[in-house]
Design a protein around this motif. Structure first.
Motif, PDB file in Angstrom:
ATOM      1  N   ILE A   1       0.656  -1.259   0.093  1.00 46.52           N
ATOM      2  CA  ILE A   1      -0.022  -0.078  -0.016  1.00 46.52           C
ATOM      3  C   ILE A   1       0.760   1.331   0.103  1.00 46.52           C
ATOM      4  O   ILE A   1       0.652   2.235  -0.672  1.00 46.52           O
ATOM      5  CB  ILE A   1      -0.986  -0.149   1.327  1.00 46.52           C
ATOM      6  CG1 ILE A   1      -2.012  -1.134   1.133  1.00 46.52           C
ATOM      7  CG2 ILE A   1      -1.605   1.481   1.413  1.00 46.52           C
ATOM      8  CD1 ILE A   1      -2.684  -1.352   2.346  1.00 46.52           C
ATOM      9  N   VAL A   2       1.942   1.189   1.230  1.00 50.86           N
ATOM     10  CA  VAL A   2       2.742   2.381   0.972  1.00 50.86           C
ATOM     11  C   VAL A   2       3.730   2.578  -0.130  1.00 50.86           C
ATOM     12  O   VAL A   2       3.711   3.780  -0.918  1.00 50.86           O
ATOM     13  CB  VAL A   2       3.852   2.520   2.415  1.00 50.86           C
ATOM     14  CG1 VAL A   2       4.827   3.466   2.371  1.00 50.86           C
ATOM     15  CG2 VAL A   2       2.811   2.087   3.437  1.00 50.86           C
ATOM     16  N   THR A   3       4.076   1.495  -0.907  1.00 51.27           N
ATOM     17  CA  THR A   3       4.821   1.603  -2.072  1.00 51.27           C
ATOM     18  C   THR A   3       4.012   2.009  -3.346  1.00 51.27           C
ATOM     19  O   THR A   3       4.429   2.832  -3.845  1.00 51.27           O
ATOM     20  CB  THR A   3       5.345   0.163  -2.521  1.00 51.27           C
ATOM     21  OG1 THR A   3       6.286  -0.461  -1.203  1.00 51.27           O
ATOM     22  CG2 THR A   3       6.328   0.220  -3.574  1.00 51.27           C
ATOM     23  N   ALA A   4       2.975   1.848  -3.323  1.00 48.20           N
ATOM     24  CA  ALA A   4       1.969   2.152  -4.281  1.00 48.20           C
ATOM     25  C   ALA A   4       1.784   3.633  -4.642  1.00 48.20           C
ATOM     26  O   ALA A   4       2.013   4.449  -5.225  1.00 48.20           O
ATOM     27  CB  ALA A   4       0.719   1.473  -4.452  1.00 48.20           C
ATOM     28  N   GLU A   5       1.605   4.064  -3.151  1.00 47.09           N
ATOM     29  CA  GLU A   5       1.348   5.484  -2.866  1.00 47.09           C
ATOM     30  C   GLU A   5       2.536   6.322  -3.099  1.00 47.09           C
ATOM     31  O   GLU A   5       2.576   7.533  -3.469  1.00 47.09           O
ATOM     32  CB  GLU A   5       0.802   5.762  -1.509  1.00 47.09           C
ATOM     33  CG  GLU A   5      -0.711   5.239  -1.290  1.00 47.09           C
ATOM     34  CD  GLU A   5      -1.775   6.157  -2.124  1.00 47.09           C
ATOM     35  OE1 GLU A   5      -1.506   7.223  -2.578  1.00 47.09           O
ATOM     36  OE2 GLU A   5      -2.647   5.407  -2.197  1.00 47.09           O
ATOM     37  N   PHE A   6       3.882   5.550  -2.756  1.00 50.01           N
ATOM     38  CA  PHE A   6       5.017   6.480  -2.897  1.00 50.01           C
ATOM     39  C   PHE A   6       5.258   6.541  -4.258  1.00 50.01           C
ATOM     40  O   PHE A   6       5.850   7.390  -4.828  1.00 50.01           O
ATOM     41  CB  PHE A   6       6.043   5.501  -2.188  1.00 50.01           C
ATOM     42  CG  PHE A   6       7.650   6.312  -2.190  1.00 50.01           C
ATOM     43  CD1 PHE A   6       7.938   7.178  -1.519  1.00 50.01           C
ATOM     44  CD2 PHE A   6       8.470   5.609  -3.276  1.00 50.01           C
ATOM     45  CE1 PHE A   6       9.025   7.929  -1.543  1.00 50.01           C
ATOM     46  CE2 PHE A   6       9.768   6.360  -3.304  1.00 50.01           C
ATOM     47  CZ  PHE A   6       9.930   7.378  -2.552  1.00 50.01           C
ATOM     48  N   ALA A   7       5.096   5.428  -5.101  1.00 53.43           N
ATOM     49  CA  ALA A   7       5.065   5.525  -6.641  1.00 53.43           C
ATOM     50  C   ALA A   7       4.152   6.493  -7.287  1.00 53.43           C
ATOM     51  O   ALA A   7       4.809   7.309  -8.234  1.00 53.43           O
ATOM     52  CB  ALA A   7       4.763   4.122  -7.017  1.00 53.43           C
ATOM     53  N   LYS A   8       2.969   6.638  -6.642  1.00 51.93           N
ATOM     54  CA  LYS A   8       2.056   7.818  -7.311  1.00 51.93           C
ATOM     55  C   LYS A   8       2.765   9.249  -7.008  1.00 51.93           C
ATOM     56  O   LYS A   8       2.696  10.134  -7.727  1.00 51.93           O
ATOM     57  CB  LYS A   8       0.860   7.650  -6.747  1.00 51.93           C
ATOM     58  CG  LYS A   8      -0.166   6.447  -7.047  1.00 51.93           C
ATOM     59  CD  LYS A   8      -1.341   6.412  -6.401  1.00 51.93           C
ATOM     60  CE  LYS A   8      -2.331   5.225  -6.894  1.00 51.93           C
ATOM     61  NZ  LYS A   8      -3.582   5.243  -6.274  1.00 51.93           N
ATOM     62  N   SER A   9       3.081   9.246  -5.769  1.00 52.68           N
ATOM     63  CA  SER A   9       3.749  10.581  -5.285  1.00 52.68           C
ATOM     64  C   SER A   9       4.988  11.040  -6.232  1.00 52.68           C
ATOM     65  O   SER A   9       5.293  11.998  -6.525  1.00 52.68           O
ATOM     66  CB  SER A   9       4.072  10.510  -3.686  1.00 52.68           C
ATOM     67  OG  SER A   9       4.711  11.721  -3.648  1.00 52.68           O
ATOM     68  N   SER A  10       5.724   9.908  -6.431  1.00 52.83           N
ATOM     69  CA  SER A  10       6.923  10.012  -7.380  1.00 52.83           C
ATOM     70  C   SER A  10       6.645  10.319  -8.603  1.00 52.83           C
ATOM     71  O   SER A  10       7.370  11.465  -9.176  1.00 52.83           O
ATOM     72  CB  SER A  10       7.835   8.802  -7.336  1.00 52.83           C
ATOM     73  OG  SER A  10       8.248   8.603  -6.174  1.00 52.83           O
ATOM     74  N   LEU A  11       5.697  10.022  -9.300  1.00 54.56           N
ATOM     75  CA  LEU A  11       5.157  10.200 -10.663  1.00 54.56           C
ATOM     76  C   LEU A  11       4.722  11.546 -10.935  1.00 54.56           C
ATOM     77  O   LEU A  11       5.105  12.267 -11.701  1.00 54.56           O
ATOM     78  CB  LEU A  11       3.974   9.257 -10.936  1.00 54.56           C
ATOM     79  CG  LEU A  11       3.641   9.276 -12.256  1.00 54.56           C
ATOM     80  CD1 LEU A  11       4.526   8.912 -13.384  1.00 54.56           C
ATOM     81  CD2 LEU A  11       2.393   8.334 -12.587  1.00 54.56           C
ATOM     82  N   LYS A  12       4.130  11.978  -9.685  1.00 55.89           N
ATOM     83  CA  LYS A  12       3.559  13.438  -9.931  1.00 55.89           C
ATOM     84  C   LYS A  12       4.817  14.252  -9.903  1.00 55.89           C
ATOM     85  O   LYS A  12       4.598  15.449 -10.441  1.00 55.89           O
ATOM     86  CB  LYS A  12       2.629  13.575  -8.363  1.00 55.89           C
ATOM     87  CG  LYS A  12       1.228  12.895  -8.572  1.00 55.89           C
ATOM     88  CD  LYS A  12       0.310  13.195  -7.464  1.00 55.89           C
ATOM     89  CE  LYS A  12      -0.877  12.384  -7.487  1.00 55.89           C
ATOM     90  NZ  LYS A  12      -1.744  12.631  -6.147  1.00 55.89           N
ATOM     91  N   GLY A  13       5.689  14.020  -8.777  1.00 61.07           N
ATOM     92  CA  GLY A  13       6.893  14.884  -8.778  1.00 61.07           C
ATOM     93  C   GLY A  13       7.722  14.898 -10.091  1.00 61.07           C
ATOM     94  O   GLY A  13       9.074  15.288  -9.783  1.00 61.07           O
ATOM     95  N   GLY A  14       7.672  13.871 -10.929  1.00 64.68           N
ATOM     96  CA  GLY A  14       8.588  13.700 -12.115  1.00 64.68           C
ATOM     97  C   GLY A  14       9.667  12.677 -11.822  1.00 64.68           C
ATOM     98  O   GLY A  14      10.801  13.016 -12.451  1.00 64.68           O
ATOM     99  N   ALA A  15       9.702  11.964 -10.672  1.00 69.77           N
ATOM    100  CA  ALA A  15      10.751  11.277 -10.147  1.00 69.77           C
ATOM    101  C   ALA A  15      10.839   9.670 -10.648  1.00 69.77           C
ATOM    102  O   ALA A  15      11.740   9.092 -10.485  1.00 69.77           O
ATOM    103  CB  ALA A  15      10.991  11.339  -8.429  1.00 69.77           C
ATOM    104  N   VAL A  16       9.607   9.393 -11.478  1.00 69.51           N
ATOM    105  CA  VAL A  16       9.799   8.053 -11.898  1.00 69.51           C
ATOM    106  C   VAL A  16      10.275   8.072 -13.285  1.00 69.51           C
ATOM    107  O   VAL A  16       9.683   8.961 -14.149  1.00 69.51           O
ATOM    108  CB  VAL A  16       8.266   7.532 -11.961  1.00 69.51           C
ATOM    109  CG1 VAL A  16       8.071   6.179 -12.342  1.00 69.51           C
ATOM    110  CG2 VAL A  16       7.707   7.506 -10.442  1.00 69.51           C
TER     111      VAL A  16
END
Length: 279
Positions: A233-248
């Motif tokens: 759950i936390v990893t999925a949310e972290f990935a979403k947060s990273s995507l929004k910030g252009g870090a993925v």
């Protein structure tokens, strides 16, 4: 005509620069001294629990701990009086930690042994992130905080269902195994369920009947899944947060050198510098 500042106002401003000015020379020196004292304090508390060292140097250890506690107390008071909104600091994350860092030694006057709780001073090492001011660390820390914040409802719901499951399984084990196998009550059955689900397995209680062992096997398998769910759950949310910030990184392939890993916002290849096209 400008109003002259009082000596108290000047004092507050100077203290604020030292305590909160991590970009100033005095502020950075104070932060380094503070981190050194925190480290020393944690070491002293650990040494106090070593019987041989404590017997030989007990008085010296206590004196050093009190000196550090007085320093932290003065620092805490100065932090409060030097800022415009002291209440905001007092109830902030760092404010609460700073208070917890000084309370145990004063409590030890009335409750012997409470000084060991001063080990919570180790939490003050979180200030290291504020002192270093490394953008990458600050960015990743913010993303992790956002991910945990975004997933807290899901995790709470998950924990709720886990608690219900432990009550049901613990009750079943009490009925199946009984007092003969150590399951003397439903709470004891719940205790065994929690220990088994978390894959700790103390071994102080274990099922003896084939039915109980079968249930235990299912609970053990379920335990691995339960450990994985909050992490996912936390990893999925972290990935979403990273995507929004252009870090993925995404699969933007460079036609010239065939390099495939590039940031989502990248316009040029990091390997050869050629212009990228969206695939």
């Amino acid at each position: 005509m400008k109003k002259m500042k009082s000596k108290y106002q000047i004092f507050r401003e100077q203290v604020k620069i030292i305590l909160y000015g991590t970009n100033t020379i005095l502020g950075r020196m104070f932060d380094l001294v503070l981190l050194g004292l925190i480290l020393l304090s944690v070491i002293l508390i650990m040494m106090e629990t070593v019987q041989g060292i404590n017997q030989k140097y007990h008085s010296q250890l206590i004196i050093c701990e009190w000196v550090i506690t007085v320093f932290f107390t003065i620092e805490y008071i100065l932090r409060i009086i030097s800022i415009q909104k002291p209440v905001k600091y007092v109830f902030s994350f760092y404010g609460i930690i700073d208070l917890l860092a000084v309370l145990p030694m004063y409590l030890s006057i009335f409750f012997p042994g409470a000084s060991i709780l001063s080990i919570v001073r180790a939490l003050r090492f979180f200030r290291l992130f504020k002192i270093l001011h490394i953008p990458q660390i600050s960015h990743q820390s913010a993303q992790l905080r956002e991910a945990i914040e975004a997933s807290k409802e899901k995790i709470l719901v998950f924990i709720y269902f886990v608690l219900i499951s432990t009550i049901i399984i613990g009750s079943i084990m009490y009925l199946v195994e009984g007092k003969e196998s150590g399951f003397t009550s439903i709470p004891m059955g719940i205790y065994w369920t929690i220990v088994t689900l978390t894959t700790v397995g103390y071994g102080d209680i274990s099922p003896q009947t084939p039915q109980g062992q079968f249930i235990a096997a299912l609970v053990m398998i379920l335990g691995y899944g339960i450990i994985a769910v909050p992490t996912g759950i936390v990893t999925a949310e972290f990935a979403k947060s990273s995507l929004k910030g252009g870090a993925v990184s995404t699969r933007k392939t460079c036609k010239k050198c065939n390099s495939q890993v590039h940031f989502d916002s990248a316009k040029y290849c990091h390997e050869c510098g050629s212009e990228l096209s969206n695939n």
